[in-house]
Design a protein around this motif. Sequence first.
Motif, PDB file in Angstrom:
ATOM      1  N   ILE A  26      20.521  36.460  92.448  1.00  0.00           N
ATOM      2  CA  ILE A  26      21.453  37.421  91.869  1.00  0.00           C
ATOM      3  C   ILE A  26      20.733  38.740  91.608  1.00  0.00           C
ATOM      4  CG2 ILE A  26      22.841  37.955  89.824  1.00  0.00           C
ATOM      5  CD1 ILE A  26      23.474  34.951  89.636  1.00  0.00           C
ATOM      6  N   ASN A  39      25.797  37.999  93.998  1.00  0.00           N
ATOM      7  CA  ASN A  39      25.207  36.661  93.938  1.00  0.00           C
ATOM      8  C   ASN A  39      24.300  36.381  95.129  1.00  0.00           C
ATOM      9  OD1 ASN A  39      26.850  35.846  96.099  1.00  0.00           O
ATOM     10  ND2 ASN A  39      28.312  34.769  94.803  1.00  0.00           N
ATOM     11  N   SER A  47      30.280  39.064  85.391  1.00  0.00           N
ATOM     12  CA  SER A  47      29.914  37.875  84.633  1.00  0.00           C
ATOM     13  C   SER A  47      30.824  37.750  83.412  1.00  0.00           C
ATOM     14  CB  SER A  47      28.447  37.953  84.197  1.00  0.00           C
ATOM     15  OG  SER A  47      28.087  36.819  83.436  1.00  0.00           O
ATOM     16  N   TYR A 126      26.873  30.164  86.844  1.00  0.00           N
ATOM     17  CA  TYR A 126      25.908  31.216  86.520  1.00  0.00           C
ATOM     18  C   TYR A 126      25.423  31.014  85.085  1.00  0.00           C
ATOM     19  CZ  TYR A 126      28.043  33.626  90.536  1.00  0.00           C
ATOM     20  OH  TYR A 126      28.530  33.958  91.771  1.00  0.00           O
ATOM     21  N   ASN A 176      21.680  30.570  90.762  1.00  0.00           N
ATOM     22  CA  ASN A 176      22.711  30.929  89.786  1.00  0.00           C
ATOM     23  C   ASN A 176      22.154  31.614  88.544  1.00  0.00           C
ATOM     24  OD1 ASN A 176      24.961  30.018  91.199  1.00  0.00           O
ATOM     25  ND2 ASN A 176      24.736  27.920  90.447  1.00  0.00           N
TER      26      ASN A 176
END
Length: 461
Positions: A26, A39, A47, A126, A176
Motif C-alpha cells: 500500500i 493497494n 481507508s 487493511y 494489507n
Amino acid sequence: MKNVLPFLLATFLCVPCFAQRATGYIHVEQIDGVWWFVNAEGEKFVSIGVNHIEPHLWLAPYNKSATLRKYGADMVDADGHFNTHGDAAKKWINAQVEVSQSLGFNTFGKHTHPAIDPRLYQQQIYYIASLDTAPLAGWQQRLGRGPRPDVFSADFRAFVERRVVQVSTLNQDQRNLIGYLYTDVPSWVMGRAEQAEKNDTTMIYPWINAILPLGESSPGKRKWLEHLASRYPDAEAAAKAWGMPISPTYGISWDELARQVDWTHPNDVASAKKDMASFMPIIAKKWYAMHEEIIRRHDPNHLILGDKNMVMWHHDFVLPAIKEHVDVVCVQAYGPWERDKQLTDMIYQATGKPIFNGDGCFGYAGSNQQLWGVKGFRTGATSVEEVASLYEDMLRGMMSTPYYVGWHHCGYLEQWDAAERGDSPRNENGFLDPFEQPHKQWTEVLQRVNHQAAKLHESAR
C-alpha cells in the motif's frame, strides 16, 4: 474470507478506476488532484476503519458468558485472560472482519488491541501496525505510565530499534498493512486545564520538563545546555535568566549549570519561554527523524503514519518534522466538520501530505452508560439517529476534501459502565450493542454511506 477480499475491493473499496502503479504494498498517490491510498494490486481506495477491536469489550461482566457461548470457551485461558491462540479467538476475529466489511468498513485501526495476534486478521482486511515506543499521551501518564524517554539517548534509540524489529518482523511482507503508527495523542504542550491546576503557564512542555531534571551526563541534558549556549553569551547569563544560584567568587560554568535539576523558577520568564519554544522543534525533529530512519531500514516498503495527534495539537514546531519524516498525517478529531476542516486545511498547507482522521466519533450515552458517559459526547447528539446523521455528514465532508484519505471511527462494540476501562474512562462508542446486535438506525446509514465513500472522494476533484 481471503477469497472474498478481491470482490469487496472491486465493489466498495475502489471506484471504477484504471489501475495505478502496483508495488505489492500500500502506498499513497495524488491522482488528478485527489489523494488516495493505492493497494498492493494498484487499486485506489480510501481507508474507512473501525477502532477498538479489544477483547475486554466482549469479556465484560454483562456479556462474557454470551461471548464464550458464541465463540468458544477457549477465548480465555485457565486464568480467565484473553487467549489469542485458541479456535475461539480466530472465530471471533473472522466474525468482526465479516461484520465490518458488510457495513462498508475496510480497515482495523489504531486501537486494535496488541493482545490479538495480527496474523488472525492481517490477510483479511487493511490494518495499521502500532509501535507505541513511548508513553507520551496525557491519558497514559494519568495511569502512571512513563517517564518520557530521553529522546537523544543511545538507550532510547536501541529500544526503538528493538520495537521496530519486533513489529516489522510480523508485518513487513503484508500486502494489507497501511503503515506504521507511533503513539496515541502525544501531549506536546500541557493542556490548559492542567496549566490552570498547576497555576503555571511557563513550564508547559512535558518533554522539556522530563529532560531538565536529568543528570549532567544524560544526552538530553547536554543537548539542552548546547541549545542555551547558542542563545546566551555565557553560562552566567543563562543562569541569571533561569534563576540558578551563581557563586560570587567563581561564577558558574556550563558544566555546573548542567548539574542543576530544578529549572522551575526562571527569573526572566519571557526568555525562558523562548528558550523552550525554540528547543521543541529540536525534540520533534529527533523523534520523527529517528523513527523514520529505523523503520525505513527494516521495512522500506510501507507507509510511515507518525503519531495519531490531536488535530488542534499540530503545533508550528511539530509541522516541519512531520512534513519531512511522515508519509501520511494522522489526526484525531471529534469536532464538527466545519471546525476540523479549518485545522486540517492548515496542516495540509504546511505539510503537503495526505491526511486521515484516525480517531473520531459522535456519541449519545444510553441507559447503561450514565456513569462514565460515552466518547464523542461533546458533539451533543440527543439520539442514535442523530449520531448516524452526524456520522454521514462528517464522512461526506471528508470525502469531498481532496487531501483526505480516510476516517477510522472511534468505536465498534458499545461499552457499558461495568466494563473494564481501556484508554479512557469514557465508554467506547458502538453501532453494535454488547451482544453484537446492530443499532439499525445507525448501521443502515453505515451500509449506505460507507459503500459510497470512494465514489464520493472521486468527485472531490
